[in-house]
Scaffold this motif. Sequence first.
Motif, short mmCIF file in Angstrom:
data_model
loop_
_atom_site.label_atom_id
_atom_site.label_comp_id
_atom_site.label_asym_id
_atom_site.label_seq_id
_atom_site.Cartn_x
_atom_site.Cartn_y
_atom_site.Cartn_z
N GLN A 1 79.96 13.51 28.64
CA GLN A 1 80.40 12.07 27.98
C GLN A 1 78.89 11.10 28.36
N GLU A 2 77.99 11.12 29.03
CA GLU A 2 76.80 10.79 29.35
C GLU A 2 75.83 11.04 28.05
N GLU A 3 75.92 12.22 27.77
CA GLU A 3 75.02 12.40 26.57
C GLU A 3 75.52 12.13 25.13
N VAL A 4 76.63 12.13 25.10
CA VAL A 4 77.35 11.20 24.14
C VAL A 4 77.06 9.89 24.01
N ALA A 5 77.25 9.04 24.97
CA ALA A 5 76.82 7.76 25.10
C ALA A 5 75.48 7.64 24.88
N THR A 6 74.41 8.43 25.37
CA THR A 6 73.01 8.20 24.62
C THR A 6 72.93 8.51 23.38
N GLY A 7 73.56 9.33 22.76
CA GLY A 7 73.60 9.65 21.47
C GLY A 7 74.02 8.54 20.53
N ILE A 8 74.96 8.00 21.07
CA ILE A 8 75.65 6.78 20.47
C ILE A 8 74.75 5.69 20.30
N VAL A 9 74.17 5.31 21.39
CA VAL A 9 73.40 4.07 21.71
C VAL A 9 71.99 4.26 20.55
N ASP A 10 71.31 5.57 20.80
CA ASP A 10 70.14 5.90 19.88
C ASP A 10 70.61 5.82 18.45
N GLY A 11 71.72 6.33 18.12
CA GLY A 11 72.21 6.15 16.54
C GLY A 11 72.38 5.08 16.14
N ILE A 12 73.08 3.99 17.10
CA ILE A 12 73.08 2.44 16.69
C ILE A 12 71.70 1.85 16.58
N LYS A 13 71.04 2.26 17.62
CA LYS A 13 69.41 1.73 17.42
C LYS A 13 68.81 2.01 16.09
#
Length: 226
Positions: A209-221
């Motif tokens: 879940q934390e890795e997914v969160a990191t990926g989503i944030v990076d994707g949005i950036k």
Amino acid sequence: MKIWKVLILIIILLIAFAATHLFEFEKNEKIVGTENNKTGKAEKKLALEGRRIVLDPGHGGNDIGASGQNGTLEKQVTLETVNKIKAALEKAGAEVQMTRDDDEYVELEERVELAAENQADLFVSIHYDAFVTNDVEGMTSYYYHKRDQKLAECIHQHILMEDIHARNRGVSYGDYYVLKENKVPAVLLELGYISNPEDEARINSAAFQEEVATGIVDGIKTFFEG
């Protein structure tokens, strides 16, 4: 005797001259230091500062969504995942609102209206999939409007870059209400199949879940960077 007086006077003048210039030097150093500090603060501006993002944990209340062989309920795991995404987005400077923050059902119309009312920059809906057999696995990212395809691709790519060990089912068109009726850029993420034993175990992992969160944030950036 007069020569000594002259020498002493010269020495005093030299000392006064040196002291004056030392004071000016220190003053200039402080000014430069202050300017550099201001520049440093400007450079530290958070990547998503000023961005408004609505996170939508799928299902809730009487609508449990999908369920797994080991008792995993989609409505519960979507909320857990969204809480981690929220924390990661806020750390990056974003202003985040959730369509629900507890076990309640929110009508689809209300979820979409929340994004419009708050003039959100993005809407991200989180789900976990299921199938009639337990051999189907992996994650899929959906968009409805063509304008949102790039957003879905950016987020999908960055999630997979986190090495989450999930099958890549790609980015696809999805005829979902929260995508179709949204006035702001919107994506719906199916982050795994609860009906698949391996996916179910992975989904319940805090690390996943934390890795997914990191990926989503990076994707949005990446999306906002153009």
